[in-house]
Design a protein around this motif. Sequence first.
Motif, PDB file in Angstrom:
ATOM      1  N   SER A 195      -6.711 -51.610   2.895  1.00  0.00           N
ATOM      2  CA  SER A 195      -6.772 -51.723   4.352  1.00  0.00           C
ATOM      3  C   SER A 195      -5.819 -52.810   4.848  1.00  0.00           C
ATOM      4  CB  SER A 195      -8.198 -52.050   4.793  1.00  0.00           C
ATOM      5  OG  SER A 195      -8.586 -53.331   4.315  1.00  0.00           O
ATOM      6  N   TYR A 196      -5.431 -52.701   6.116  1.00  0.00           N
ATOM      7  CA  TYR A 196      -4.531 -53.695   6.709  1.00  0.00           C
ATOM      8  C   TYR A 196      -5.183 -55.070   6.773  1.00  0.00           C
ATOM      9  CZ  TYR A 196      -0.683 -50.632   8.034  1.00  0.00           C
ATOM     10  OH  TYR A 196       0.409 -49.798   8.006  1.00  0.00           O
ATOM     11  N   GLY A 197      -6.513 -55.116   6.805  1.00  0.00           N
ATOM     12  CA  GLY A 197      -7.192 -56.407   6.904  1.00  0.00           C
ATOM     13  C   GLY A 197      -7.368 -57.115   5.582  1.00  0.00           C
ATOM     14  N   SER A 198      -7.022 -56.464   4.469  1.00  0.00           N
ATOM     15  CA  SER A 198      -7.193 -57.067   3.146  1.00  0.00           C
ATOM     16  C   SER A 198      -5.974 -57.903   2.771  1.00  0.00           C
ATOM     17  CB  SER A 198      -7.415 -55.975   2.083  1.00  0.00           C
ATOM     18  OG  SER A 198      -8.581 -55.228   2.360  1.00  0.00           O
ATOM     19  N   ASP A 199      -6.197 -58.824   1.849  1.00  0.00           N
ATOM     20  CA  ASP A 199      -5.126 -59.698   1.349  1.00  0.00           C
ATOM     21  C   ASP A 199      -4.258 -58.912   0.355  1.00  0.00           C
ATOM     22  OD1 ASP A 199      -3.514 -61.610   0.140  1.00  0.00           O
ATOM     23  OD2 ASP A 199      -5.078 -63.149   0.157  1.00  0.00           O
ATOM     24  N   ILE A 200      -3.018 -58.621   0.735  1.00  0.00           N
ATOM     25  CA  ILE A 200      -2.144 -57.811  -0.115  1.00  0.00           C
ATOM     26  C   ILE A 200      -1.853 -58.530  -1.432  1.00  0.00           C
ATOM     27  CG2 ILE A 200       0.156 -56.794  -0.323  1.00  0.00           C
ATOM     28  CD1 ILE A 200       0.130 -56.236   2.634  1.00  0.00           C
ATOM     29  N   LYS A 201      -1.583 -59.859  -1.349  1.00  0.00           N
ATOM     30  CA  LYS A 201      -1.264 -60.595  -2.568  1.00  0.00           C
ATOM     31  C   LYS A 201      -2.428 -60.585  -3.545  1.00  0.00           C
ATOM     32  CE  LYS A 201       0.669 -64.994  -4.163  1.00  0.00           C
ATOM     33  NZ  LYS A 201      -0.209 -65.026  -5.342  1.00  0.00           N
ATOM     34  N   LEU A 202      -3.650 -60.755  -3.017  1.00  0.00           N
ATOM     35  CA  LEU A 202      -4.833 -60.714  -3.874  1.00  0.00           C
ATOM     36  C   LEU A 202      -4.985 -59.343  -4.518  1.00  0.00           C
ATOM     37  CD1 LEU A 202      -7.501 -61.886  -4.959  1.00  0.00           C
ATOM     38  CD2 LEU A 202      -8.577 -61.149  -2.807  1.00  0.00           C
ATOM     39  N   ALA A 203      -4.784 -58.314  -3.712  1.00  0.00           N
ATOM     40  CA  ALA A 203      -4.902 -56.952  -4.240  1.00  0.00           C
ATOM     41  C   ALA A 203      -3.885 -56.693  -5.352  1.00  0.00           C
ATOM     42  CB  ALA A 203      -4.723 -55.943  -3.107  1.00  0.00           C
ATOM     43  N   SER A 233      -2.965 -45.744   8.472  1.00  0.00           N
ATOM     44  CA  SER A 233      -4.262 -46.428   8.438  1.00  0.00           C
ATOM     45  C   SER A 233      -4.443 -47.284   7.192  1.00  0.00           C
ATOM     46  CB  SER A 233      -5.404 -45.407   8.513  1.00  0.00           C
ATOM     47  OG  SER A 233      -5.320 -44.493   7.437  1.00  0.00           O
ATOM     48  N   ALA A 234      -3.371 -47.458   6.380  1.00  0.00           N
ATOM     49  CA  ALA A 234      -3.520 -48.222   5.142  1.00  0.00           C
ATOM     50  C   ALA A 234      -2.158 -48.699   4.655  1.00  0.00           C
ATOM     51  CB  ALA A 234      -4.174 -47.363   4.067  1.00  0.00           C
ATOM     52  N   VAL A 235      -2.215 -49.740   3.823  1.00  0.00           N
ATOM     53  CA  VAL A 235      -1.026 -50.200   3.116  1.00  0.00           C
ATOM     54  C   VAL A 235      -1.018 -49.490   1.761  1.00  0.00           C
ATOM     55  CG1 VAL A 235       0.155 -52.186   2.116  1.00  0.00           C
ATOM     56  CG2 VAL A 235      -1.137 -52.449   4.253  1.00  0.00           C
ATOM     57  N   ASN A 236       0.013 -48.689   1.515  1.00  0.00           N
ATOM     58  CA  ASN A 236       0.074 -47.899   0.283  1.00  0.00           C
ATOM     59  C   ASN A 236       0.813 -48.677  -0.804  1.00  0.00           C
ATOM     60  OD1 ASN A 236      -1.215 -45.679   1.524  1.00  0.00           O
ATOM     61  ND2 ASN A 236       0.725 -45.043   2.432  1.00  0.00           N
ATOM     62  N   VAL A 237       0.090 -48.978  -1.861  1.00  0.00           N
ATOM     63  CA  VAL A 237       0.609 -49.746  -2.981  1.00  0.00           C
ATOM     64  C   VAL A 237       0.741 -48.826  -4.190  1.00  0.00           C
ATOM     65  CG1 VAL A 237       0.179 -51.708  -4.514  1.00  0.00           C
ATOM     66  CG2 VAL A 237      -0.462 -51.843  -2.094  1.00  0.00           C
ATOM     67  N   PHE A 238       1.809 -49.031  -4.962  1.00  0.00           N
ATOM     68  CA  PHE A 238       1.991 -48.255  -6.190  1.00  0.00           C
ATOM     69  C   PHE A 238       1.811 -49.160  -7.405  1.00  0.00           C
ATOM     70  CE2 PHE A 238       3.322 -44.582  -3.964  1.00  0.00           C
ATOM     71  CZ  PHE A 238       3.342 -43.538  -4.881  1.00  0.00           C
ATOM     72  N   VAL A 239       1.091 -48.636  -8.402  1.00  0.00           N
ATOM     73  CA  VAL A 239       0.892 -49.316  -9.685  1.00  0.00           C
ATOM     74  C   VAL A 239       1.763 -48.595 -10.707  1.00  0.00           C
ATOM     75  CG1 VAL A 239      -0.780 -50.006 -11.444  1.00  0.00           C
ATOM     76  CG2 VAL A 239      -1.481 -49.867  -9.024  1.00  0.00           C
ATOM     77  N   ARG A 240       2.740 -49.288 -11.260  1.00  0.00           N
ATOM     78  CA  ARG A 240       3.690 -48.659 -12.197  1.00  0.00           C
ATOM     79  C   ARG A 240       3.591 -49.320 -13.566  1.00  0.00           C
ATOM     80  NH1 ARG A 240       9.858 -48.021 -10.452  1.00  0.00           N
ATOM     81  NH2 ARG A 240       8.872 -46.283  -9.317  1.00  0.00           N
ATOM     82  N   PHE A 241       3.487 -48.492 -14.590  1.00  0.00           N
ATOM     83  CA  PHE A 241       3.460 -48.999 -15.965  1.00  0.00           C
ATOM     84  C   PHE A 241       3.821 -47.854 -16.913  1.00  0.00           C
ATOM     85  CE2 PHE A 241      -0.725 -47.606 -14.670  1.00  0.00           C
ATOM     86  CZ  PHE A 241      -1.180 -46.840 -15.730  1.00  0.00           C
ATOM     87  N   LEU A 263     -11.152 -53.682  -7.349  1.00  0.00           N
ATOM     88  CA  LEU A 263     -10.960 -53.937  -5.913  1.00  0.00           C
ATOM     89  C   LEU A 263     -12.294 -54.044  -5.195  1.00  0.00           C
ATOM     90  CD1 LEU A 263      -7.944 -51.576  -5.143  1.00  0.00           C
ATOM     91  CD2 LEU A 263      -7.899 -54.067  -5.317  1.00  0.00           C
ATOM     92  N   ASP A 264     -13.252 -53.212  -5.562  1.00  0.00           N
ATOM     93  CA  ASP A 264     -14.575 -53.290  -4.951  1.00  0.00           C
ATOM     94  C   ASP A 264     -15.240 -54.627  -5.266  1.00  0.00           C
ATOM     95  OD1 ASP A 264     -14.317 -50.783  -3.873  1.00  0.00           O
ATOM     96  OD2 ASP A 264     -15.527 -49.764  -5.398  1.00  0.00           O
ATOM     97  N   GLU A 265     -15.096 -55.079  -6.506  1.00  0.00           N
ATOM     98  CA  GLU A 265     -15.721 -56.341  -6.912  1.00  0.00           C
ATOM     99  C   GLU A 265     -15.122 -57.524  -6.175  1.00  0.00           C
ATOM    100  OE1 GLU A 265     -16.535 -58.897 -11.038  1.00  0.00           O
ATOM    101  OE2 GLU A 265     -15.569 -56.924 -11.102  1.00  0.00           O
ATOM    102  N   ALA A 266     -13.816 -57.436  -5.866  1.00  0.00           N
ATOM    103  CA  ALA A 266     -13.151 -58.533  -5.153  1.00  0.00           C
ATOM    104  C   ALA A 266     -13.290 -58.412  -3.639  1.00  0.00           C
ATOM    105  CB  ALA A 266     -11.677 -58.568  -5.528  1.00  0.00           C
ATOM    106  N   GLY A 267     -13.918 -57.342  -3.174  1.00  0.00           N
ATOM    107  CA  GLY A 267     -14.104 -57.162  -1.730  1.00  0.00           C
ATOM    108  C   GLY A 267     -12.882 -56.620  -1.019  1.00  0.00           C
ATOM    109  N   VAL A 268     -11.905 -56.095  -1.750  1.00  0.00           N
ATOM    110  CA  VAL A 268     -10.719 -55.499  -1.132  1.00  0.00           C
ATOM    111  C   VAL A 268     -11.063 -54.062  -0.736  1.00  0.00           C
ATOM    112  CG1 VAL A 268      -8.307 -54.821  -1.452  1.00  0.00           C
ATOM    113  CG2 VAL A 268      -9.170 -56.935  -2.499  1.00  0.00           C
ATOM    114  N   GLN A 269     -10.893 -53.780   0.533  1.00  0.00           N
ATOM    115  CA  GLN A 269     -11.314 -52.480   1.049  1.00  0.00           C
ATOM    116  C   GLN A 269     -10.250 -51.409   0.807  1.00  0.00           C
ATOM    117  OE1 GLN A 269     -12.335 -52.875   5.167  1.00  0.00           O
ATOM    118  NE2 GLN A 269     -14.159 -54.121   4.778  1.00  0.00           N
TER     119      GLN A 269
END
Length: 284
Positions: A195-203, A233-241, A263-269
């Motif tokens: 979500s836009y209200g979440s901390d991107i760096k933390l996520a 309605s969201a910040v789209n992040v990609f996980v690459r590995f 993400l749920d445990e850290a409260g990131v929506q």
Amino acid sequence: MNTFLSSTASISAIEKFIEELPDKALHLGIRVLLAIVFFFIGTQLIKLVLKIMNKSMERAKVETGAIQFMSSFVKAALYILLILVLASSFGVDAASIIAILGSAGLAFGLALQGSLSNLAGGVLIMVLKPFKVGDYIVDGTGKEGVVTEIQIFFTKLLTVDNKTIILPNGALANNCITNVTAQATRRLDLPVSISYGSDIKLAKDILMDVIKKDEAVLKDKEMLIYVNELGESAVNVFVRFWVKTDDYWTARFRVIENCKLALDEAGVQIPFPQLDVHFDQPKE
């Protein structure tokens, strides 16, 4: 007088034919029986030759697909040779048969264009080796699965839900083919929305921690978390590995689940689509 002599000669010929018929029938029956015996022996010899040939190629570490292709090709050639030999035993000239087949070759070629194309495609597959038995491929029409057999005219695929797909070699040789498992490693790009209200760096730190802890992720290759898009309605992040090809699906499913749990445990929506509906008050 001539008519009488002709009738007498005809009767004599018929009587002679009837007298010789049992011997001829016996002779023909013996030849047929011998042909059946020789055909049985020939088929057993063909099986023995194919078995020896396959064992020799296996010891030489020839690819399974090449073994299957050569086995089916040699088998067809040996059976044709056996039939020619048996036909010659009945008095049929093998050279005449070959001449007839040669003259009819053009007609058969026109009638069997698809089969000849598949045969040529099988040869190209053996020579160019775009895939081998055990590879997971996707053809130009979207058919996909693990290659189980490469025959003269067709290739068999086994789908993930245990269905067998038979593809003509001509189509495979002339279309685009994606060999999914040709390389030892594969890259995974997993989309995660926050979500836009979440901390991107933390996520990003949380997601990086997830992939670093996963045993299937190759730690000596690129591991990257990046913002791909600012959506509606969201910040789209990609996980690459990167993972080993054999671990692709298990790693994908496990990392997706672990990302959600972390993400749920850290409260990131993780947002979901919402629709606001407004009703106008009716005028009195």
